[in-house]
Motif scaffolding. Structure first.
Motif, PDB file in Angstrom:
ATOM      1  N   LYS A   1      23.540  42.053  46.414  1.00  0.00           N
ATOM      2  CA  LYS A   1      22.105  42.220  46.224  1.00  0.00           C
ATOM      3  C   LYS A   1      21.718  43.681  46.077  1.00  0.00           C
ATOM      4  O   LYS A   1      20.732  44.019  45.415  1.00  0.00           O
ATOM      5  N   ASP A   2      22.499  44.586  46.706  1.00  0.00           N
ATOM      6  CA  ASP A   2      22.181  46.014  46.590  1.00  0.00           C
ATOM      7  C   ASP A   2      22.778  46.643  45.337  1.00  0.00           C
ATOM      8  O   ASP A   2      22.703  47.868  45.159  1.00  0.00           O
ATOM      9  N   GLY A   3      23.399  45.808  44.491  1.00  0.00           N
ATOM     10  CA  GLY A   3      23.939  46.300  43.229  1.00  0.00           C
ATOM     11  C   GLY A   3      25.381  46.756  43.276  1.00  0.00           C
ATOM     12  O   GLY A   3      25.952  47.110  42.242  1.00  0.00           O
ATOM     13  N   THR A   4      26.002  46.772  44.448  1.00  0.00           N
ATOM     14  CA  THR A   4      27.393  47.202  44.565  1.00  0.00           C
ATOM     15  C   THR A   4      28.344  46.072  44.173  1.00  0.00           C
ATOM     16  O   THR A   4      27.962  44.905  44.119  1.00  0.00           O
ATOM     17  N   ALA A   5      29.596  46.444  43.894  1.00  0.00           N
ATOM     18  CA  ALA A   5      30.614  45.459  43.522  1.00  0.00           C
ATOM     19  C   ALA A   5      30.915  44.547  44.704  1.00  0.00           C
ATOM     20  O   ALA A   5      31.146  45.008  45.821  1.00  0.00           O
ATOM     21  N   ASN A   6      30.925  43.254  44.447  1.00  0.00           N
ATOM     22  CA  ASN A   6      31.150  42.249  45.482  1.00  0.00           C
ATOM     23  C   ASN A   6      32.639  41.899  45.535  1.00  0.00           C
ATOM     24  O   ASN A   6      33.185  41.353  44.574  1.00  0.00           O
ATOM     25  N   GLN A   7      33.279  42.210  46.659  1.00  0.00           N
ATOM     26  CA  GLN A   7      34.698  41.895  46.836  1.00  0.00           C
ATOM     27  C   GLN A   7      34.928  40.870  47.941  1.00  0.00           C
ATOM     28  O   GLN A   7      36.058  40.686  48.388  1.00  0.00           O
ATOM     29  N   LYS A   8      33.886  40.169  48.356  1.00  0.00           N
ATOM     30  CA  LYS A   8      34.014  39.259  49.487  1.00  0.00           C
ATOM     31  C   LYS A   8      35.016  38.142  49.230  1.00  0.00           C
ATOM     32  O   LYS A   8      35.715  37.695  50.147  1.00  0.00           O
ATOM     33  N   ALA A   9      35.081  37.660  47.997  1.00  0.00           N
ATOM     34  CA  ALA A   9      35.977  36.545  47.696  1.00  0.00           C
ATOM     35  C   ALA A   9      37.253  36.978  46.998  1.00  0.00           C
ATOM     36  O   ALA A   9      38.119  36.147  46.736  1.00  0.00           O
ATOM     37  N   THR A  10      37.373  38.260  46.707  1.00  0.00           N
ATOM     38  CA  THR A  10      38.535  38.723  45.940  1.00  0.00           C
ATOM     39  C   THR A  10      39.472  39.611  46.738  1.00  0.00           C
ATOM     40  O   THR A  10      40.527  39.983  46.247  1.00  0.00           O
ATOM     41  N   GLY A  11      39.094  39.927  47.967  1.00  0.00           N
ATOM     42  CA  GLY A  11      39.940  40.765  48.811  1.00  0.00           C
ATOM     43  C   GLY A  11      39.350  42.151  48.967  1.00  0.00           C
ATOM     44  O   GLY A  11      39.256  42.909  47.986  1.00  0.00           O
ATOM     45  N   SER A  12      38.978  42.499  50.202  1.00  0.00           N
ATOM     46  CA  SER A  12      38.321  43.778  50.443  1.00  0.00           C
ATOM     47  C   SER A  12      38.924  44.459  51.657  1.00  0.00           C
ATOM     48  O   SER A  12      39.241  43.804  52.659  1.00  0.00           O
ATOM     49  N   PRO A  13      39.119  45.810  51.583  1.00  0.00           N
ATOM     50  CA  PRO A  13      38.817  46.635  50.419  1.00  0.00           C
ATOM     51  C   PRO A  13      40.018  46.741  49.468  1.00  0.00           C
ATOM     52  O   PRO A  13      41.161  46.768  49.887  1.00  0.00           O
ATOM     53  N   SER A  14      39.710  46.814  48.195  1.00  0.00           N
ATOM     54  CA  SER A  14      40.712  47.069  47.167  1.00  0.00           C
ATOM     55  C   SER A  14      40.096  48.080  46.220  1.00  0.00           C
ATOM     56  O   SER A  14      38.990  47.853  45.709  1.00  0.00           O
ATOM     57  N   TYR A  15      40.770  49.193  45.992  1.00  0.00           N
ATOM     58  CA  TYR A  15      40.170  50.224  45.146  1.00  0.00           C
ATOM     59  C   TYR A  15      41.250  51.133  44.561  1.00  0.00           C
ATOM     60  O   TYR A  15      42.432  51.075  44.924  1.00  0.00           O
TER      61      TYR A  15
END
Length: 894
Positions: A405-419
């Protein structure tokens, strides 16, 4: 649709005159082991195939002759010093096995084929080749596994531990090494072939230039048992004088460090390399260059790499010219000799490559020096950046399928943190992309971080998403007048693309694992669209390697981590060990894969029979992610015993057919009897004779019973009605999940309910394909409901793709046929569809089906490839029109 009970078929030939060049008989698309000019063939009995081309109708091959030689010039003169098959009569043009002299490791052989047709013409192919690999460990000669360092035995974790492992293990960072070897060539080179395996992944350079355009070589395997090697022809890359082979190594699934997100944690070992190059000179001599203690190594600029967590690159650690001759490597150290997997096999499936580039479509600043870019397509891949800044500045990149909602990349379902981190060297515009990992994403969040806060942050000059996938050729196409269906086709296709790697993955981000149920349930959709033959073979070999001594097949292969029940073994998943080899045989005519897989098939069925209770299985995941009253997961609407036991019955019917095909009469009799017992128990346990339905009218239960032949013939119409009634009372909404939905489609299609399939899927108001599209999906999602909390690029629910080809376009294979040599066309002009165009390449050539519906007239145009025949069923007709090859147009009133 209302049709006249009687109508007149108007049939005429197309009348299109072929171009003069195409009027002649030709033989094209020569392949060995499914590949044009393959490198690394290991079998001593490789198989060949080819296609006839010619515009003459009813064209059939009547004979062939294959010539094989070790000299292409000799083959020009038809001097086949390795094999001359002589003229063989018949239509065989698929899976023709070599029967000549003993083939030798690393050697190149040339071949061509003559064909004869039923019109009295002969055609000769151009010359093709295949090169042998290193089929035995001894063929590697003096080559040794080499590395920068090695994991001590006490820290080796194989197979991997699910999730993060013990905190006491710490970050477990490792060196990602570069390796080099310089040597001299002092005479003209005729040919040079490199054989290389670098674990987890490698990139190879010759004299400063990357060899090939592959990504994430070699393919994933169970490294305790085997690794793949890759073969490159480097003849044109060598030079007189000094030459250098350089190699960079990444972790992949071989070593998964701590820190950041990871689905599993483990270590088969630290990165390592085995290498052999065979050089042949114009004077007839030869030499070899191998991996040994003469190689040197140093850390690379890649300072962190995880198949799940991302990758970091420090451009300040680059060593300019390290992979070129003349580089001063005095700061480098000798490699160590180490150990690797006990067996090496050639990578014959297509490699992964960068297949497409998506520039950013929109840009939104979310805070100072931080932006989110939308590339417009959720896909597997890696980010690419061009940036300018000061030495030591950092560009940090987060990728996400969705945005918060704040416009940031959503990684909740893809594995976080990954960068990903790129640390600048401060030398003008710098370009970078990760080398040894990938993810799934649509959105790219970028932070530009100045090393010195008193100075300006680095400036991003360009950003894009690079789509990576298995480079299997696209062989199919589909379009129609219904835009929702066209969008659905693309939705499914992007999930296929994003999850076709060196295994068929479930998702390209949080797991990347080869879940097996999708290989057979989605296999038919894939084979209409992509040339999956060699990748199927690799998947089948992965299952062979993963089978336990007691016959168990895990739910994933390679089994890189061992899950706990019910995720360790489920009949609907493990039965890929039978169903996929059988389907593969039907699609490609590959009898050899049945011979190879037969012991595995038998062992798995025997294992399942130890788990049954009076021929009923009750374990596993069931109809995974179906639609029920709760959140999706384990089956809600269908008892596990139904999907598991129905699959066991299907296994036994397949095994009976395979046993008969392989002349195993005793086995066939046994499996026939067992199938009868399972069918009896299944119907006694799950069939309601009063309501004439299975398991409270579960869509999956009725559909699987129908498709797999568990329904008694006298009850089929009633069970079809039960299936239809359940769908209709739900306002044409689906409930079936991962396991059941394909069977719902197949049962409805076989039951003449194509209009219902259309009605179920031509909507966006209930969970399904249209619903996902309406909610912004650009790739198929894990849940019918397009939940944000699960993967939004998932492979498993794309079964409608198959119906687009087999139902709407009507392209099918006649029962008993293999490799589509005997075709059927059964087009279905459903709903308000005005036209359909579909085609796909079979082993014999391109098949096309195009139809229009206008002013009460149905017009069908088909293309039947040479050396095949077809039965055409016009809408409303039960009597086929029989054709040979050619282009035909049919019309009927509807």
């Amino acid at each position: 649709m209302k049709r006249l009970p009687l109508f007149k078929l108007l049939l005429w030939m197309s009348g299109i005159l072929p171009l003069p060049a195409l009027a002649q008989l030709q033989v094209k698309d020569l392949r060995c082991m499914y590949t044009t000019n393959p490198l690394g063939v290991e079998t001593m009995r490789p198989f060949f195939s080819w296609k006839m081309e010619g515009k003459t109708q009813n064209l059939q091959q009547t004979g062939y002759r294959i010539l094989v030689a070790d000299d292409s010039l000799a083959l020009v003169r038809n001097n086949a010093n390795y094999w001359d098959s002589k003229k063989q009569t018949g239509q065989t043009a698929v899976q023709v096995y070599y029967q000549g002299k003993q083939l030798a490791a690393t050697q190149k052989y040339y071949w061509k084929v003559f064909i004869w047709d039923n019109k009295g013409k002969t055609a000769e192919s151009s010359i093709h080749f295949f090169q042998m690999g290193l089929p035995a460990l001894a063929d590697w000669g003096a080559a040794r596994w080499i590395g920068y360092d090695e994991v001590v035995d006490s820290l080796r974790i194989a197979p991997h531990v699910h999730l993060s492992g013990k905190k006491s293990w710490g970050p477990r960072l490792n060196v990602l090494p570069m390796m080099r070897r310089e040597w001299t060539i002092d005479k003209p080179v005729q040919s040079a072939t490199s054989f290389i395996s670098g674990l987890g992944h490698f990139e190879m350079f010759v004299n400063g230039k990357k060899t090939g355009n592959h990504f994430l070589d070699p393919g994933w395997t169970d490294y305790d048992k085997q690794a793949q090697y890759v073969v490159f022809d480097i003849t044109s890359e060598l030079q007189q004088g000094n030459n250098v082979i350089g190699v960079m190594l990444g972790n992949g699934f071989y070593y998964i460090p701590g820190q950041r997100y990871r689905k599993m944690t483990g270590a088969y070992g630290h990165p390592k390399l085995i290498f052999k190059t065979v050089i042949k000179y114009t004077d007839g001599s030869s030499s070899e260059l191998v991996s040994d203690q003469q190689w040197q190594t140093a850390p690379s600029p890649i300072i962190y790499s995880s198949i799940f967590g991302g990758e970091d690159y420090d451009a300040n650690k680059e060593q300019k010219g390290w992979n070129n001759p003349g580089f001063d490597a005095k700061g480098w150290r000798p490699v160590i000799i180490t150990k690797g997997p006990p067996r090496l096999t050639a990578q014959l499936q297509p490699p992964l490559k960068i297949m497409e580039q998506f520039p950013a479509k929109t840009k939104k600043e979310i805070r100072k020096n931080e932006w989110v870019y939308d590339i417009g397509q959720n896909c597997s891949g890696i980010p690419f950046v061009k940036v300018k800044g000061n030495k030591g500045d950092t560009v940090r990149i987060y990728c996400g399928e969705l945005i918060n909602k704040d416009g940031t990349a959503n990684q909740k379902a893809t594995g976080s943190p990954s960068y990903f981190n790129y640390i600048l060297k401060g030398e003008g515009t710098e370009s970078w992309q990760p080398q040894f990992t990938y993810t799934g994403f649509r959105y790219i969040q970028v932070q530009c971080i100045a090393r010195d806060s008193s100075k300006a942050a680095p400036v991003l000059e360009e950003i894009a998403g690079l789509h990576t996938r298995n480079a299997a050729a696209t062989v199919g196409s589909f379009s129609c007048s219904n835009q929702l269906f066209n969008d659905t086709y693309q939705l499914i296709d992007w999930a296929i693309r994003s999850n076709t790697a060196s295994v068929f993955t479930d998702c390209p981000h949080r797991e990347k694992l080869g879940w097996l149920e999708q290989t057979h349930l989605m296999g038919a959709s894939v084979q209409y669209n992509y040339d999956a033959a060699s990748l199927n073979r690799k998947v089948i070999m992965d299952m062979l390697e993963s089978q336990y001594p007691n016959g168990k097949i895990p739910e994933i292969a390679p089994e890189l981590t061992v899950f706990v029940p019910p995720f360790d073994e489920s009949p609907e998943w493990g039965s890929a060990s039978l169903i996929l080899p059988w389907y593969h045989y039907q699609w490609y005519g590959d009898r050899e894969i049945l011979v190879t897989a037969y012991p595995m098939m038998k062992a798995y069925v025997d294992y399942l029979l130890t788990k049954d209770s009076m021929f009923i299985l009750k374990h596993g995941l069931g109809d995974w992610f179906d639609i029920g009253p709760g959140r999706p997961g384990v089956s809600q609407m269908t008892k596990k015993g139904i999907t598991a036991t129905a699959t066991l019955y299907y296994d036994l019917t397949i095994l009976t057919k395979v046993a008969n095909l392989l002349w195993q009469a005793k086995d066939a009799a046994r499996y026939t009897q067992l199938a009868a017992e399972v069918k009896k128990s299944f119907n006694a346990a799950f069939f309601d004779r009063n309501k004439m339905q299975y398991d409270s009218a579960s869509q999956t239960a009725n559909a699987m019973a129908l498709y797999m032949g568990l329904v008694e013939p006298s009850n089929r119409a009633s069970v079809v009605n039960a299936l239809v009634n359940d769908i209709q009372k739900r306002n044409n909404a689906l409930t079936a999940g991962d396991i059941g939905f394909r069977y719902v489609l197949k049962a409805l299609e076989a039951g003449g309910q194509n209009e219902l399939i259309f009605a179920m899927n031509n909507r966006d108001d209930v969970p399904g394909y249209g619903y996902q599209l309406k909610h912004g999906a650009t790739a198929l999602t894990e849940s019918w409901q397009a939940y944000e909390s699960v993967s939004n690029n998932h492979f498993m629910l794309g079964h409608l793709m198959e119906w687009f080809y087999s139902g709407m376009a009507g392209i099918r294979q006649r029962t008993g046929s293999t490799a589509y040599q005997q075709l059927e066309f059964r087009p279905q002009p459903v709903g308000d569809i005005r036209f359909v165009n579909a085609s796909f390449q079979t082993m014999y050539g391109e098949v096309k089906s195009s139809w229009t519906k206008e002013d009460g007239v149905f017009t069908l145009q088909i293309v039947v490839p040479p050396n095949t025949r077809a039965s055409v069923y016009m809408p409303g007709s039960v009597k086929p029109i029989l054709t040979g090859s050619g282009t035909y147009t049919f019309k009927s009133k509807i």
